[in-house]
Design a protein around this motif. Structure first.
Motif, short mmCIF file in Angstrom:
data_model
loop_
_atom_site.label_atom_id
_atom_site.label_comp_id
_atom_site.label_asym_id
_atom_site.label_seq_id
_atom_site.Cartn_x
_atom_site.Cartn_y
_atom_site.Cartn_z
N TYR A 13 0.82 -1.20 0.00
CA TYR A 13 0.00 0.00 0.00
C TYR A 13 0.86 1.25 0.00
O TYR A 13 1.93 1.27 0.58
N VAL A 14 0.33 2.30 -0.62
CA VAL A 14 0.90 3.63 -0.53
C VAL A 14 -0.19 4.50 0.06
O VAL A 14 -1.30 4.56 -0.49
N VAL A 15 0.09 5.17 1.18
CA VAL A 15 -0.87 6.05 1.82
C VAL A 15 -0.59 7.47 1.35
O VAL A 15 0.55 7.95 1.43
N LEU A 16 -1.62 8.15 0.86
CA LEU A 16 -1.49 9.50 0.33
C LEU A 16 -2.33 10.47 1.16
O LEU A 16 -3.37 10.09 1.70
N ARG A 17 -1.88 11.71 1.22
CA ARG A 17 -2.65 12.72 1.94
C ARG A 17 -2.68 14.02 1.14
O ARG A 17 -1.85 14.25 0.27
N LEU A 18 -3.63 14.86 1.49
CA LEU A 18 -3.77 16.18 0.88
C LEU A 18 -3.12 17.18 1.82
O LEU A 18 -3.45 17.24 3.01
N THR A 19 -2.17 17.97 1.32
CA THR A 19 -1.47 18.94 2.16
C THR A 19 -2.31 20.20 2.31
O THR A 19 -3.32 20.38 1.63
N GLY A 20 -1.85 21.09 3.18
CA GLY A 20 -2.52 22.38 3.38
C GLY A 20 -2.54 23.23 2.12
O GLY A 20 -3.41 24.07 1.94
N GLN A 21 -1.57 22.99 1.24
CA GLN A 21 -1.51 23.72 -0.04
C GLN A 21 -2.29 22.99 -1.14
O GLN A 21 -2.17 23.30 -2.31
N ARG A 22 -3.03 21.97 -0.73
CA ARG A 22 -3.86 21.15 -1.61
C ARG A 22 -3.05 20.41 -2.67
O ARG A 22 -3.44 20.28 -3.82
N HIS A 23 -1.88 19.91 -2.23
CA HIS A 23 -1.07 19.02 -3.04
C HIS A 23 -1.22 17.62 -2.47
O HIS A 23 -1.41 17.45 -1.27
N ILE A 24 -1.11 16.62 -3.31
CA ILE A 24 -1.19 15.23 -2.85
C ILE A 24 0.23 14.72 -2.69
O ILE A 24 1.05 14.87 -3.60
N GLU A 25 0.51 14.13 -1.52
CA GLU A 25 1.84 13.60 -1.27
C GLU A 25 1.75 12.29 -0.51
O GLU A 25 0.73 11.97 0.08
N VAL A 26 2.85 11.53 -0.56
CA VAL A 26 2.92 10.27 0.18
C VAL A 26 2.98 10.60 1.66
O VAL A 26 3.74 11.47 2.08
N ASP A 27 2.18 9.91 2.45
CA ASP A 27 2.11 10.14 3.89
C ASP A 27 2.91 9.09 4.64
O ASP A 27 2.41 8.03 4.99
N ASP A 45 -9.14 10.38 12.75
CA ASP A 45 -9.79 11.67 12.59
C ASP A 45 -9.27 12.47 11.39
O ASP A 45 -9.51 13.66 11.29
N ARG A 46 -8.56 11.81 10.48
CA ARG A 46 -8.03 12.47 9.28
C ARG A 46 -8.30 11.61 8.07
O ARG A 46 -8.27 10.39 8.14
N CYS A 47 -8.56 12.24 6.95
CA CYS A 47 -8.82 11.53 5.70
C CYS A 47 -7.50 11.14 5.04
O CYS A 47 -6.48 11.80 5.23
N LEU A 72 -15.05 16.77 2.44
CA LEU A 72 -15.46 17.36 1.17
C LEU A 72 -14.26 17.61 0.26
O LEU A 72 -14.34 17.38 -0.96
N LEU A 73 -13.14 18.07 0.82
CA LEU A 73 -11.94 18.29 0.02
C LEU A 73 -11.42 17.00 -0.61
O LEU A 73 -11.06 16.97 -1.78
N TYR A 74 -11.39 15.93 0.17
CA TYR A 74 -10.93 14.64 -0.35
C TYR A 74 -11.88 14.11 -1.41
O TYR A 74 -11.45 13.59 -2.44
N THR A 75 -13.17 14.27 -1.18
CA THR A 75 -14.16 13.82 -2.17
C THR A 75 -14.01 14.61 -3.47
O THR A 75 -14.04 14.04 -4.56
N ALA A 76 -13.81 15.91 -3.36
CA ALA A 76 -13.66 16.76 -4.54
C ALA A 76 -12.36 16.48 -5.29
O ALA A 76 -12.30 16.62 -6.51
N ALA A 77 -11.31 16.07 -4.57
CA ALA A 77 -10.02 15.80 -5.20
C ALA A 77 -9.93 14.41 -5.82
O ALA A 77 -8.99 14.13 -6.58
N ASN A 78 -10.88 13.53 -5.53
CA ASN A 78 -10.85 12.17 -6.07
C ASN A 78 -10.71 12.12 -7.59
O ASN A 78 -9.88 11.37 -8.10
#
Length: 92
Positions: A13-27, A45-47, A72-78
């Motif tokens: 698995y690779v776990v990804l997250r959305l940063t505060g700058q709305r970039h996707i990076e490996v977590d 408590d985090r997406c 909502l941010l994660y859903t919109a970025a899908n």
């Protein structure tokens, strides 16, 4: 540790997250353990997104404890994330 493909050293698995700058990076480091352990490692408590490397599957982790804004941010970025992962056959 063995992966689901039966080889050693390959992450499952690779776990990804959305940063505060709305970039996707490996977590953090790539996870090479089983699905049950992965679920224990995901924040309550985090997406997050989880990309299964052996069977191209994208899992969207949207726990109820996460803020509505974050969910909502994660859903919109899908769609944007899926556009960069054309070989991903399934989204959960």
């Amino acid at each position: 540790m063995a992966t689901s493909a039966g080889t050693r050293g390959e992450p499952r698995y690779v776990v990804l997250r959305l940063t505060g700058q709305r970039h996707i990076e490996v977590d953090g480091p790539l996870a090479d353990h089983d699905y049950g352990q992965l679920l224990c490692d995901l924040p309550e408590d985090r997406c997050r997104w989880v990309l299964h490397t052996s069977h191209p599957t994208l899992i969207t982790w949207l726990p109820e404890q996460a803020s509505i804004k974050e969910r909502l941010l994660y859903t919109a970025a899908n769609p944007a994330l899926r556009a960069h992962l054309p070989d991903t056959a399934t989204t959960v």
